[in-house]
Design an enzyme around this catalytic site. Structure first.
Site, PDB file in Angstrom:
ATOM      1  N   ASN A  82       0.814  -1.198   0.000  1.00 11.06           N
ATOM      2  CA  ASN A  82       0.000   0.000   0.000  1.00 11.06           C
ATOM      3  C   ASN A  82       0.858   1.262   0.000  1.00 11.06           C
ATOM      4  OD1 ASN A  82      -1.875   2.014   0.397  1.00 11.06           O
ATOM      5  ND2 ASN A  82      -3.020   0.920   1.969  1.00 11.06           N
ATOM      6  N   ASP A  83       1.543   1.514   1.104  1.00 10.00           N
ATOM      7  CA  ASP A  83       2.276   2.773   1.227  1.00 10.00           C
ATOM      8  C   ASP A  83       3.404   2.906   0.204  1.00 10.00           C
ATOM      9  OD1 ASP A  83       0.652   3.546   3.375  1.00 10.00           O
ATOM     10  OD2 ASP A  83       1.828   2.291   4.729  1.00 10.00           O
ATOM     11  N   VAL A  84       3.988   1.764  -0.196  1.00  8.28           N
ATOM     12  CA  VAL A  84       5.119   1.842  -1.136  1.00  8.28           C
ATOM     13  C   VAL A  84       4.682   2.163  -2.561  1.00  8.28           C
ATOM     14  CG1 VAL A  84       6.573   0.316   0.236  1.00  8.28           C
ATOM     15  CG2 VAL A  84       5.148  -0.655  -1.561  1.00  8.28           C
ATOM     16  N   VAL A  85       3.358   2.194  -2.804  1.00  5.14           N
ATOM     17  CA  VAL A  85       2.874   2.583  -4.130  1.00  5.14           C
ATOM     18  C   VAL A  85       1.948   3.795  -4.030  1.00  5.14           C
ATOM     19  CG1 VAL A  85       3.089   0.294  -5.183  1.00  5.14           C
ATOM     20  CG2 VAL A  85       0.993   0.881  -3.983  1.00  5.14           C
ATOM     21  N   ALA A 135       0.495   2.258   7.625  1.00  7.56           N
ATOM     22  CA  ALA A 135       0.796   3.585   8.151  1.00  7.56           C
ATOM     23  C   ALA A 135      -0.475   4.405   8.342  1.00  7.56           C
ATOM     24  CB  ALA A 135       1.757   4.310   7.224  1.00  7.56           C
TER      25      ALA A 135
END
Lengths: 471, 104
Positions: free
Chosen positions: A396-399, A437
């Site tokens: 999620n957060d890495v994209v 996050a």
């Protein structure tokens, strides 16, 4: 004679630590390096048991206790380390780190009581007193901090922002310093024993408050930092006993651990201070500002299967969701089926994919995914433009494009995988809930994106079956 | 000032060791691929388990009637051993997977 052998053993031990750490930093030699360091440690331990003499030349006693403790620790440690799931590796490291910190703290407590027992004054040797207290405070902070980190990674504890948290922490630190100075130089009328236990209690509290507000996603950095703390606490033990191997081992980890912490922060494009003070995760201001809601579209399994089957190139972005669902094996299966049908498949690995840097590589390696299919972020980012389908699995957060476009986002500035450059993005998630996050992800609402809801393992199993029926 | 100089000359060996080890620690870790961050942290974690040496000394020096010291020392030995054994075994398990893949 025996003291010469002891010194030699310690020298060999210290060299093995340095060589071990050096070899651990290269993929080819890493495993051997770990083994060498382990052998050096074993040598140092047995040399201490049999050859150590105190300043009056007396050897150690209580062999039954020593070997009993070693046996219990070995059996438990070995069992826990072998039993733990690969996904739970980060919290395991944190747990073992806490054990080391507690060990250092206990040594300080015993030595303190020993001096008290002898009726000596702590002001006689202020340097020695400071060394004992430093070991106590740092070891305790490392212990409680690691336990909180363990609880967070294990999902037992939530992130909690305490009002005026920074002020309280700085105040606590000052209080700890004042008490240590009072004890060392004999100021005030409080008895030393009371002061020591007060210091212990405050350090316990500090460790808890230090880690409590830091977001779960930043735990790897915190564990690495606490790791170097424990190293420093061990080094103070080395000062205390004039023990060279404790000193070299401790300092080495203290220094290397600090470098590693900074490297990890760099991988996320953030500063260490920002990690500690920023209380990243969930409650940070600005996280709600991304336009949440809006429309997203779902994709059926059949459509997803057809889309991928007739693609030239598919890139899989694995995230923690994949690991939790234990879907790494079925993911490899999907890769094989697609590969069999002439589709080029690669994996895009973000530096902090999973729960720790390198964590995702370990998980996929476990599922027999070939090493050269795992591509690092810098290398794969230009490839997305020539990619037909990107399959995001529980990441999620890495994209999250907010890292590039929204300065108010807590992850602003973190390098991300440019999945949007591809023609289609299929995101597999269990629901529309925000990621680890706690930040909304605008990517899910973009026109190119379609959602494939469900547990990663479940969805992939059906997807593989669907593709096989097409072929 | 005189006191500080005296302290330095008395402890010069340790100060040497301390300074050199800090530099060695920095040098050894630079340029590590992100893939190895986790195993490396875990390996370093095992190495600071060297604190076990202190625990053994505490245990071995405890008077046989000092039950507090005996109990605490025993606990310290167990905790230290957990750190060492657990640390090295976990690191080996992580690295085992890289190794196997490299050969295929």
């Amino acid at each position: 004679m025996s003291s010469g052998f002891l010194a030699l053993s310690y020298l060999i031990g210290s060299v093995s630590f340095i060589m071990g750490l050096k070899m651990l930093s290269h993929p080819e030699t890493a495993r051997k390096g770990n083994l060498y360091a382990g052998m050096g440690m074993t040598l140092a331990i047995f040399a201490t048991i049999f050859l150590y003499k105190d300043s009056d030349g007396n050897p150690l006693g209580n062999y039954l206790w020593i070997f009993g403790g070693l046996a219990i620790g070995t059996v438990l440690g070995n069992y826990a380390a072998k039993k733990v799931e690969m996904t739970a590796m980060p919290q395991m490291v944190s747990l073992f780190n806490g054990m080391g910190g507690a060990c250092a703290a206990i040594i300080s407590v015993v030595e303190f009581n020993h001096i008290l027992h002898l009726g000596k004054d702590f002001t006689e040797d202020p340097a020695m007193t400071l060394v004992i207290l430093a070991g106590l405070v740092i070891g305790t902070i490392s212990f409680t901090g690691s336990m909180i980190a363990f609880g967070k990674l294990n999902g037992n504890l939530q992130d909690r922002v305490i009002p005026l948290q920074q002020v309280i922490n700085i105040g606590l630190m000052l209080f700890i310093l004042i008490l240590a100075v009072m004890l060392t130089f004999g100021l005030g009328t409080i008895p030393p024993q009371t002061l020591m236990y007060l210091l212990l209690a405050l350090s316990v509290l500090y460790g808890v408050l230090f880690v409590m507000p830091i977001g779960g996603a930043d735990m790897p950095v915190v564990i690495s930092l606490l790791n170097s703390f424990t190293g420093i606490a061990a080094a103070f033990g080395g000062f205390l006993y004039d023990n060279s191997v404790m000193l070299t081992g401790g300092i080495l980890v203290g220094s290397a651990g600090t470098v590693l912490t900074v490297l990890m922060c760099k991988a996320m494009n953030r500063s260490l201070l920002n990690v500690i003070v920023g209380s990243f995760g969930g409650n940070a201001a600005g996280s709600g500002q991304v336009a949440s809601g809006g429309n997203y579209k779902e994709v059926s399994l059949t459509d997803a299967a057809v889309l991928m089957m007739y693609s030239k190139k598919v890139i899989i972005v694995p995230g923690y969701g994949l690991a939790v669902a234990q879907a790494q094996h079925i993911c490899h299966e999907l890769e094989k089926v697609l590969d069999h049908n002439g589709v080029e498949v690669k994996y895009a690995i973000h530096p902090v994919a999973g729960r720790m840097p390198g964590h995702m590589n370990v998980l996929l390696a476990e599922a027999d995914v070939s090493y050269d299919k795992l591509i690092d972020m810098e290398e794969i980012n230009p490839e997305f433009a020539q990619t037909d389908v990107v399959l995001v699995l529980g990441a999620n957060d890495v994209v999250n494009p907010a890292a590039k476009s929204d300065p108010s986002s807590p992850i602003y500035g973190m390098p991300i995988l440019d999945v949007e450059d591809a023609s289609h993005v299929i995101v597999n998630k269990r629901s529309m809930k925000p990621g680890y996050a706690g930040i909304e992800n605008d990517l899910f609402f973009r026109p190119k994106t379609s959602m494939l809801f469900g547990d990663a393992k479940d969805a992939l199993t059906k997807l593989v079956a669907e593709i096989k029926s097409l072929a | 000032m005189e006191n500080i100089m005296l302290f330095i000359s008395e402890n010069i060996e340790f100060i040497f060791l301390l300074t050199l080890m800090i530099i060695v620690g920095f040098e050894v870790i630079s340029n590590v691929p992100a893939v190895l961050h986790t195993p490396l942290m875990s390996g370093a974690n095992a190495i600071h388990g060297v604190v076990i040496v202190g625990a053994i000394i505490v245990m071995g020096q405890a008077e046989s009637d000092d039950y507090l010291a005996l109990t605490l020392g025993f606990l310290a030995v167990i905790l230290g051993t957990l750190n060492v054994v657990g640390g090295f075994v976990v690191t080996d398990r992580m690295l085992e997977m890289f190794k196997r893949k490299k050969k295929n």
